[in-house]
Design a protein around this motif. Structure first.
Motif, PDB file in Angstrom:
ATOM      1  N   ILE A 116      -0.206  -2.317  -8.116  1.00  0.00           N
ATOM      2  CA  ILE A 116       0.637  -3.026  -7.153  1.00  0.00           C
ATOM      3  C   ILE A 116       1.541  -2.057  -6.394  1.00  0.00           C
ATOM      4  N   MET A 117       1.938  -0.970  -7.029  1.00  0.00           N
ATOM      5  CA  MET A 117       2.744   0.022  -6.314  1.00  0.00           C
ATOM      6  C   MET A 117       1.913   0.723  -5.247  1.00  0.00           C
ATOM      7  N   LYS A 118       0.679   1.084  -5.574  1.00  0.00           N
ATOM      8  CA  LYS A 118      -0.189   1.739  -4.587  1.00  0.00           C
ATOM      9  C   LYS A 118      -0.436   0.809  -3.407  1.00  0.00           C
ATOM     10  N   ALA A 119      -0.691  -0.464  -3.683  1.00  0.00           N
ATOM     11  CA  ALA A 119      -0.929  -1.422  -2.601  1.00  0.00           C
ATOM     12  C   ALA A 119       0.281  -1.494  -1.675  1.00  0.00           C
ATOM     13  N   HIS A 120       1.469  -1.477  -2.261  1.00  0.00           N
ATOM     14  CA  HIS A 120       2.667  -1.549  -1.421  1.00  0.00           C
ATOM     15  C   HIS A 120       2.839  -0.283  -0.598  1.00  0.00           C
ATOM     16  N   TYR A 121       2.538   0.861  -1.191  1.00  0.00           N
ATOM     17  CA  TYR A 121       2.623   2.113  -0.434  1.00  0.00           C
ATOM     18  C   TYR A 121       1.586   2.133   0.696  1.00  0.00           C
ATOM     19  N   VAL A 122       0.387   1.608   0.449  1.00  0.00           N
ATOM     20  CA  VAL A 122      -0.629   1.502   1.498  1.00  0.00           C
ATOM     21  C   VAL A 122      -0.108   0.604   2.624  1.00  0.00           C
ATOM     22  N   HIS A 123       0.544  -0.476   2.254  1.00  0.00           N
ATOM     23  CA  HIS A 123       1.106  -1.384   3.262  1.00  0.00           C
ATOM     24  C   HIS A 123       2.092  -0.631   4.162  1.00  0.00           C
ATOM     25  N   HIS A 124       2.871   0.247   3.586  1.00  0.00           N
ATOM     26  CA  HIS A 124       3.898   0.956   4.350  1.00  0.00           C
ATOM     27  C   HIS A 124       3.372   2.158   5.118  1.00  0.00           C
ATOM     28  N   GLU A 125       2.100   2.454   5.005  1.00  0.00           N
ATOM     29  CA  GLU A 125       1.527   3.525   5.823  1.00  0.00           C
ATOM     30  C   GLU A 125       1.476   3.126   7.289  1.00  0.00           C
ATOM     31  N   GLU A 133      -2.125  -3.839   5.748  1.00  0.00           N
ATOM     32  CA  GLU A 133      -2.903  -4.571   4.750  1.00  0.00           C
ATOM     33  C   GLU A 133      -2.040  -4.694   3.502  1.00  0.00           C
ATOM     34  N   ALA A 134      -2.546  -5.355   2.494  1.00  0.00           N
ATOM     35  CA  ALA A 134      -1.864  -5.523   1.204  1.00  0.00           C
ATOM     36  C   ALA A 134      -0.514  -6.215   1.382  1.00  0.00           C
ATOM     37  N   PHE A 135      -0.538  -7.515   1.602  1.00  0.00           N
ATOM     38  CA  PHE A 135       0.674  -8.277   1.869  1.00  0.00           C
ATOM     39  C   PHE A 135       1.282  -8.926   0.631  1.00  0.00           C
ATOM     40  N   GLY A 136       0.629  -8.826  -0.511  1.00  0.00           N
ATOM     41  CA  GLY A 136       1.161  -9.422  -1.733  1.00  0.00           C
ATOM     42  C   GLY A 136       2.269  -8.565  -2.323  1.00  0.00           C
ATOM     43  N   TYR A 139       0.804  -9.155  -6.936  1.00  0.00           N
ATOM     44  CA  TYR A 139      -0.642  -9.090  -7.178  1.00  0.00           C
ATOM     45  C   TYR A 139      -1.255  -8.185  -6.126  1.00  0.00           C
ATOM     46  N   ALA A 140      -2.184  -7.351  -6.547  1.00  0.00           N
ATOM     47  CA  ALA A 140      -2.947  -6.512  -5.620  1.00  0.00           C
ATOM     48  C   ALA A 140      -4.390  -6.481  -6.097  1.00  0.00           C
ATOM     49  N   PRO A 141      -5.334  -6.585  -5.162  1.00  0.00           N
ATOM     50  CA  PRO A 141      -6.752  -6.514  -5.546  1.00  0.00           C
ATOM     51  C   PRO A 141      -7.091  -5.188  -6.236  1.00  0.00           C
ATOM     52  N   LYS A 142      -8.142  -5.210  -7.011  1.00  0.00           N
ATOM     53  CA  LYS A 142      -8.526  -4.014  -7.764  1.00  0.00           C
ATOM     54  C   LYS A 142      -8.873  -2.824  -6.884  1.00  0.00           C
ATOM     55  N   LYS A 143      -9.146  -3.058  -5.603  1.00  0.00           N
ATOM     56  CA  LYS A 143      -9.481  -1.933  -4.722  1.00  0.00           C
ATOM     57  C   LYS A 143      -8.328  -0.938  -4.596  1.00  0.00           C
ATOM     58  N   TYR A 144      -7.135  -1.313  -5.020  1.00  0.00           N
ATOM     59  CA  TYR A 144      -5.979  -0.413  -4.949  1.00  0.00           C
ATOM     60  C   TYR A 144      -5.784   0.396  -6.228  1.00  0.00           C
ATOM     61  N   GLN A 145      -6.749   0.329  -7.157  1.00  0.00           N
ATOM     62  CA  GLN A 145      -6.641   1.115  -8.385  1.00  0.00           C
ATOM     63  C   GLN A 145      -6.883   2.575  -8.096  1.00  0.00           C
TER      64      GLN A 145
END
Length: 145
Positions: A116-125, A133-136, A139-145
């Motif tokens: 979930i941290m990676k997804a949030h960092y991707v969102h802030h790129e 992307e990654a608006f949750g 919860y974050a989809p497994k693609k952010y592992q």
């Protein structure tokens, strides 16, 4: 009492969907003028985006009060508690753990927290209204592992 607990838990879990929808279509839509402050680097302790917390906090508080004071609307008490619980989790994850608005030492250890941290960092790129992307939040989809 069981119905109340189920309402609280269901609302807490359902708030992730509400938060995702609000983040994608409202914050990155018509209310970008508030949310944009969160996508630019600054040194201020507060940002215009924090007004969303005020709106959700007022909604939660009023829902709890109406549910507690009006027996006919008792389910609103538990719904308001679910919204408030989500807000607490959001604050801890988003403001303290991810954005370090409160200075703590924390290193993600679990696969869930890393994801979930990676997804949030991707969102802030992305620093613009469109293209993120990654608006949750919890919860974050497994693609952010």
């Amino acid at each position: 009492m069981l119905v109340g607990i189920l309402l609280w838990l269901g609302t807490f879990l359902g708030m992730e969907g509400v938060a995702w929808f609000t983040h994608k279509y409202i914050m990155h839509g018509i209310m970008w003028n508030w949310h944009e402050s969160h996508h630019v680097h600054h040194k201020n302790p507060l940002e215009k985006n924090d007004l969303f917390s005020v709106v959700f906090g007022i909604s939660s508080t009023l829902t709890i009060i109406v549910g507690a004071e009006s027996p006919a609307y008792w389910p609103l008490f538990y719904i308001g508690l679910g919204i408030a619980t989500y807000g607490i989790f959001y604050f801890i994850f988003h403001d303290i753990i991810v954005h370090r608005r409160v200075k703590i030492k924390y290193k993600a250890g679990s696969a869930y927290m890393k994801r979930i941290m990676k997804a949030h960092y991707v969102h802030h790129e992305v620093h613009t209204k469109k293209g993120a992307e990654a608006f949750g939040f919890l919860y974050a989809p497994k693609k952010y592992q």
